[in-house]
Write a protein that holds these residues in place. Sequence first.
Motif, PDB file in Angstrom:
ATOM      1  N   ASP A   1      -1.856  -2.355  -9.486  1.00 41.98           N
ATOM      2  CA  ASP A   1      -2.770  -2.944  -8.503  1.00 41.98           C
ATOM      3  C   ASP A   1      -2.466  -2.541  -7.067  1.00 41.98           C
ATOM      4  O   ASP A   1      -3.139  -3.002  -6.140  1.00 41.98           O
TER       5      ASP A   1
ATOM      6  N   LYS B   1      -0.628   3.873 -11.689  1.00 44.17           N
ATOM      7  CA  LYS B   1      -1.733   3.155 -12.317  1.00 44.17           C
ATOM      8  C   LYS B   1      -1.455   2.829 -13.779  1.00 44.17           C
ATOM      9  O   LYS B   1      -2.112   1.951 -14.355  1.00 44.17           O
TER      10      LYS B   1
ATOM     11  N   PRO C   1      -2.825  -0.554  -3.824  1.00 45.84           N
ATOM     12  CA  PRO C   1      -3.795   0.405  -3.282  1.00 45.84           C
ATOM     13  C   PRO C   1      -3.104   1.693  -2.836  1.00 45.84           C
ATOM     14  O   PRO C   1      -1.974   1.650  -2.324  1.00 45.84           O
TER      15      PRO C   1
ATOM     16  N   ASP D   1      -7.719   4.803  -3.636  1.00 46.54           N
ATOM     17  CA  ASP D   1      -8.670   3.970  -2.894  1.00 46.54           C
ATOM     18  C   ASP D   1      -9.306   4.707  -1.728  1.00 46.54           C
ATOM     19  O   ASP D   1     -10.371   4.319  -1.250  1.00 46.54           O
ATOM     20  N   ASP D   2      -8.653   5.754  -1.252  1.00 46.26           N
ATOM     21  CA  ASP D   2      -9.194   6.535  -0.146  1.00 46.26           C
ATOM     22  C   ASP D   2      -8.516   7.893  -0.156  1.00 46.26           C
ATOM     23  O   ASP D   2      -7.521   8.103  -0.848  1.00 46.26           O
TER      24      ASP D   2
ATOM     25  N   VAL E   1      -8.387  -0.692   3.837  1.00 46.38           N
ATOM     26  CA  VAL E   1      -8.016  -0.829   2.424  1.00 46.38           C
ATOM     27  C   VAL E   1      -7.267  -2.140   2.202  1.00 46.38           C
ATOM     28  O   VAL E   1      -7.508  -2.855   1.223  1.00 46.38           O
TER      29      VAL E   1
ATOM     30  N   LEU F   1      -9.939  10.056  -6.675  1.00 41.38           N
ATOM     31  CA  LEU F   1     -10.656   8.780  -6.693  1.00 41.38           C
ATOM     32  C   LEU F   1     -10.872   8.292  -8.123  1.00 41.38           C
ATOM     33  O   LEU F   1     -10.761   7.098  -8.406  1.00 41.38           O
TER      34      LEU F   1
ATOM     35  N   LEU G   1       0.858  -1.193   0.000  1.00 42.92           N
ATOM     36  CA  LEU G   1       0.000   0.000   0.000  1.00 42.92           C
ATOM     37  C   LEU G   1       0.886   1.232   0.000  1.00 42.92           C
ATOM     38  O   LEU G   1       1.995   1.208   0.544  1.00 42.92           O
TER      39      LEU G   1
ATOM     40  N   ILE H   1      -3.707   5.486  -0.794  1.00 41.04           N
ATOM     41  CA  ILE H   1      -4.493   6.413   0.016  1.00 41.04           C
ATOM     42  C   ILE H   1      -3.839   7.782  -0.096  1.00 41.04           C
ATOM     43  O   ILE H   1      -2.655   7.941   0.197  1.00 41.04           O
TER      44      ILE H   1
ATOM     45  N   ARG I   1      -9.485  -5.136   1.885  1.00 39.24           N
ATOM     46  CA  ARG I   1     -10.125  -5.271   0.568  1.00 39.24           C
ATOM     47  C   ARG I   1      -9.171  -5.881  -0.449  1.00 39.24           C
ATOM     48  O   ARG I   1      -9.597  -6.577  -1.365  1.00 39.24           O
ATOM     49  N   TYR I   2      -7.899  -5.585  -0.293  1.00 36.41           N
ATOM     50  CA  TYR I   2      -6.904  -6.067  -1.263  1.00 36.41           C
ATOM     51  C   TYR I   2      -6.223  -7.349  -0.827  1.00 36.41           C
ATOM     52  O   TYR I   2      -5.566  -8.002  -1.613  1.00 36.41           O
TER      53      TYR I   2
END
Length: 219
Positions: free
Chosen positions: A72, A65, A74, A96-97, A115, A91, A45, A76, A118-119
Amino acid sequence: MSLIYCIEDDDSIRELVVYALKNNGFKAIGFETGESIFEEAIPDLILLDIMLPGDDGYTILEKLKGNFRTADIPVIMLTSKTSEFDKVKALDMGADDYVEKPFGVMELISRVKAVLRRYNKPNKKLSLGDIVLDYEKYLVKVKGKEVVLTHKEFELLYYLMKNQGIVLSRDKIMNQVWGFDFEGESRTIDVHIRTLRLKLGDSGKYIQTVRNVGYKMGG
């Protein structure tokens, strides 16, 4: 142990976040700018400030990205920008946040955990040459035949394949696979690498030794 990068140019904020993450069981590394992270091991992350020297957070996010190795991961966003436009922009770009400054450390840790939950479904199906690794099934095949690995051998191979093309030092490998700081003892890693190469047969050639540094997975 999840690896988290904090990209923040404010020294006091960066140090506080890294300290809090480590105290909550994470491996954390701080960066003043985002350019150098593309040369590092892939984290689980990224905490990313928007207002940065050099490339700003939006530019770094776009690069993340747009890169197949980092798409992939994540992300924040950490920022003092509070307008709805800035939130929506981040976003829509794949964040992701979005956490506004000033923020509470415990709230940030909670959002990081949310987060990651989720991942944290390693659906990773990785391949290189004749090697196919399925993390969900905890299965490795070479030329279609299953290769039986120990837990540490599997985790080591996964870490190498997840970071294909990146040179990984022994301390990074020790930290990520064995979960503790490297203290100069390379025998454990080298023995596991040697055994892994033998079990992979001809495909063991993809595990490359980088002299005086560590190892790299690549063609």
